[in-house]
Design an enzyme around this catalytic site. Sequence first.
Site, mmCIF file in Angstrom:
data_model
loop_
_atom_site.group_PDB
_atom_site.id
_atom_site.type_symbol
_atom_site.label_atom_id
_atom_site.label_comp_id
_atom_site.label_asym_id
_atom_site.label_seq_id
_atom_site.Cartn_x
_atom_site.Cartn_y
_atom_site.Cartn_z
ATOM 1 N N LYS A 97 -7.402 -2.558 3.298
ATOM 2 C CA LYS A 97 -6.105 -1.942 3.556
ATOM 3 C C LYS A 97 -5.666 -2.266 4.981
ATOM 4 O O LYS A 97 -6.426 -2.107 5.933
ATOM 5 C CB LYS A 97 -6.160 -0.430 3.324
ATOM 6 N N LYS B 63 0.867 -1.185 0.000
ATOM 7 C CA LYS B 63 0.000 0.000 0.000
ATOM 8 C C LYS B 63 0.895 1.224 0.000
ATOM 9 O O LYS B 63 1.555 1.529 0.986
ATOM 10 C CB LYS B 63 -0.943 0.032 1.198
ATOM 11 N N PHE C 87 -1.856 -1.248 -10.439
ATOM 12 C CA PHE C 87 -2.331 -2.443 -9.741
ATOM 13 C C PHE C 87 -3.594 -3.037 -10.345
ATOM 14 O O PHE C 87 -4.087 -4.046 -9.855
ATOM 15 C CB PHE C 87 -2.541 -2.178 -8.247
#
Length: 523
Positions: A394, A212, A317
Amino acid sequence: MLFADVVRTSEAVRATRSRKTKVAALAELLRAAESAELAPVVAWLSGELRQGRIGTGWRTLTGVRVPPALDAALEVATVDAIFDELAAVSGAGSGNRRKELLTRLWSAATEPEQEFLLRLLTGELRQGALTALVAEAVAAAADVPVEQVRRAYMLSGQLPVTAEAALRGGAAALAEFRLEVGRPIQPMLAAPGASLEEAMTEFGGEVSVEHKLDGARIQVHRDGDRIAVFTRTLRDITAGVPELVELVARLDCTSVVLDGETLALTDAGRPRPFQETMSRFATADPARAAEVDLPPGTPVVPPVSSTRELLLHPYFFDCLHLDGRDLLDAPLSERRAALLAVVGEHAIPALIRPEPEAAAEYFDGALAAGHEGLMVKSLSAPYAAGRRGRSWQKIKPTHTLDLLVLGAEWGYGRRTGYLSNLHLGARDPRTGEPVMVGKTFKGLTDALLAWQTAEFPRHERARDEHTVYLWPELVVEIALDGVQVSPRYPGGVALRFARVVRYRPDKTPDQADTIDTVRGLLP
């Protein structure tokens, strides 16, 4: 349609907390609008302009001092036409020409209309009628399922265009919307995960575990030689990021739509602070930089041609389209294969179906490299454009939430004279209204205190002796140790040890986290 009808509806929506009443009022107005009036009316009710930015900043607008008209005679078409003229102004004498046009508009507007215009043109028109709410009203006015409106909007990226199709052609017109290369779509969003282990277990190990990054979201479209780069909010920044355009031009494909992040790196290859990456986005659009008062730590810097160290590096991504084939509904495993085939080394690093021990080591490695944490994504999930769902989670060493600033209390001690203790709220997805979940002044630097004190009055809706209450327009990233059950706040939960990380000028209020997300962090 009179402009006053739009203003009255806006005020009625602001005055009620009932989502049903809001939607009914908006739908009634949309039904009454002529076909040519729909696009501007829908844009205004969403707090936007059909024309986008028109070069009128706060100083320009507050400098227009004209007595209000006594009678409401302005028509929607007249206001929209003046906005067209403002958007077309450029070159020598443009400042005077804008002032002339604004004076003409203000002279014809009543006092409530002037107030509406000021808030609309400064980006401060937040009335509970955010895009999700207006989308429901479009569905009600057109008598079509709201899910059809939402999907069409996600694919068009423009609610006014979606509304025109719905009210002109109904469900059949909405069904015609497809992913169109060159037209940005609403990005898929991630939800906070409780832990790496829980996220992997939830998906049965069928996951992609990715770094991330602390960068800026980008969406890149290429159709032959035509390349466009858009931000999270679908703003076109192509002209300001030539290094990204050049890279995409070299890819071995004819057409492609990519989702990813970009960030500036140090000479050692570590990520620079988020604010430095965002400063490149400001210089990508000089007009925008002039209009927006960014929080401290978001400097406007020279463009890339003169600041080599701020070259942006993309990390993609997701692949949503490749050489004529749309991939939105394909599982991530298939989209990831297409991504690797076209971008190669520019794909974000990932582990596919890792063992828990390997994922944990990867987490530690991401943090050591200066990244925020990990993303855990279900390999079987499609790309849910415009939605924040559990199929992307996340994972950070501490929880963070994107919350709305609802107010601020005047400080004391060293913070005397500054707006300090923030009132924080999450979105209620059912009503569109914010729900207060806590307060904090932790993490506020002297620069942020000064910025808040200067900026918050622009968003003020009321005040008392101790507090300035704000319209829910500003998004702030908050770090916290968790949440707890609390009868003190209307949502029944409160933040634990909350502290300010940064403001998020790249996010709109409807991209803030929901009260459901906050409750999901309860132990």
